[in-house]
Enzyme design. Sequence first.
Site, mmCIF file in Angstrom:
data_model
loop_
_atom_site.group_PDB
_atom_site.id
_atom_site.type_symbol
_atom_site.label_atom_id
_atom_site.label_comp_id
_atom_site.label_asym_id
_atom_site.label_seq_id
_atom_site.Cartn_x
_atom_site.Cartn_y
_atom_site.Cartn_z
ATOM 1 N N GLU A 1 11.822 -7.142 -4.689
ATOM 2 C CA GLU A 1 11.155 -6.748 -3.441
ATOM 3 C C GLU A 1 10.655 -7.965 -2.676
ATOM 4 O OE1 GLU A 1 9.672 -2.194 -4.375
ATOM 5 O OE2 GLU A 1 8.189 -3.783 -4.421
ATOM 6 N N GLY B 1 15.322 6.418 -23.556
ATOM 7 C CA GLY B 1 14.664 5.267 -24.159
ATOM 8 C C GLY B 1 15.084 3.954 -23.538
ATOM 9 N N THR C 1 1.763 6.653 -18.003
ATOM 10 C CA THR C 1 1.742 6.492 -16.550
ATOM 11 C C THR C 1 2.330 7.706 -15.839
ATOM 12 O OG1 THR C 1 1.804 4.077 -16.601
ATOM 13 C CG2 THR C 1 2.715 5.128 -14.655
ATOM 14 N N ALA D 1 6.552 4.075 -13.363
ATOM 15 C CA ALA D 1 6.991 4.100 -14.766
ATOM 16 C C ALA D 1 7.647 2.783 -15.176
ATOM 17 C CB ALA D 1 7.955 5.263 -14.986
ATOM 18 N N GLY D 2 8.629 2.326 -14.392
ATOM 19 C CA GLY D 2 9.334 1.094 -14.724
ATOM 20 C C GLY D 2 8.440 -0.130 -14.637
ATOM 21 N N ASP D 3 7.536 -0.141 -13.670
ATOM 22 C CA ASP D 3 6.629 -1.278 -13.514
ATOM 23 C C ASP D 3 5.649 -1.370 -14.684
ATOM 24 O OD1 ASP D 3 7.859 -1.745 -11.083
ATOM 25 O OD2 ASP D 3 6.381 -0.592 -9.960
ATOM 26 N N THR E 1 6.494 7.266 -10.243
ATOM 27 C CA THR E 1 6.510 6.128 -9.326
ATOM 28 C C THR E 1 6.394 4.770 -10.025
ATOM 29 O OG1 THR E 1 5.543 7.494 -7.589
ATOM 30 C CG2 THR E 1 5.450 5.125 -7.271
ATOM 31 N N VAL F 1 0.876 -1.166 0.000
ATOM 32 C CA VAL F 1 0.000 0.000 0.000
ATOM 33 C C VAL F 1 0.919 1.223 0.000
ATOM 34 C CG1 VAL F 1 -1.752 1.318 1.230
ATOM 35 C CG2 VAL F 1 -1.863 -1.181 1.211
ATOM 36 N N SER G 1 14.687 9.137 -20.047
ATOM 37 C CA SER G 1 14.265 9.968 -21.183
ATOM 38 C C SER G 1 14.973 9.606 -22.488
ATOM 39 C CB SER G 1 14.511 11.446 -20.866
ATOM 40 O OG SER G 1 15.886 11.680 -20.641
#
Length: 309
Positions: free
Chosen positions: A143, A228, A286, A253-255, A251, A15, A226
Amino acid sequence: MKMANKVVVLGSINVDTTYHVERFPQPGETISAKSKSSAPGGKGANQAVAAVRSGAQTSFVGAVGSDNEGSYMLEALKENNIDVHHIMVDKYHGTGTAAITLDANGQNDIMIYGGANQAMTTDVLAGIEDVLDGADFLISQFETPQEVTLAAFKLAKEHGVTTILNPAPAHDIIPELLSYTDVIAPNESECALLTGIEVADEESMLKSAEYFQKRGVKHLLITLGSRGVFYATPEGHGLVPAFKVKAVDTTAAGDTFIGALSSQLKDDLSNVADALVYAQRASSLTVQQMGAMPSIPTADKVKAALAEK
């Protein structure tokens, strides 16, 4: 015609609580947050939502606590049509949480309490053969314990499933895990930390690819923000440019990138360049919205954005 990709995500469930500030505090400084918001998140959960929203049939393997946050996250995943039958409820550890500080430029600092995520053992893998059977991809991150990922990747290979490792947050990798990894997808700082090779140019990125190939990983994707995404496979290498947008919150973006990518890749990875364009576009949408999971776009939105010139 092939049906939608079948994706299994082994990973974290958190959360997220975000504190909105003008700037990050200095050491020892107390500052005021303009506002606070909470949303479902965790790298694993975000990646699963990104995959399912881009059309993949998605199952999740993980753990939550027997607390309100755990119930909240299970409902959030169910609402996104994710199979949650292999999410264990841990009676001894709380659901993972993340405290995010977000500044006015859309940059973030994140502190994570692992809770049930970090307490996970290979017991969580009991019975997952039913979701691995016929699956296209198994995704995992850092994680959750690497020992669990290694055991899951071994099972995946027995079922002919392609494995994708997102080594974030980066730290030492169990060497054996790489030998069961088909695709590794770090960002540039994670890649440098894992290989000892600074990501500066094409030559250094190809050296990084060689590093992983020697350890059994045939496909490397390095996200470069930025600039690519750089990819190196046995068939070739290249750079897929990023879409230029104004970031509000980076937050997830990579996921989003990883989950969206898994929804588009072919089993033999022959369409990696096209899949990377799609994943980059999804990620660019995102970062223009607030929150982790709430900001992840659907396939319709990604395709509409791709059609824009």
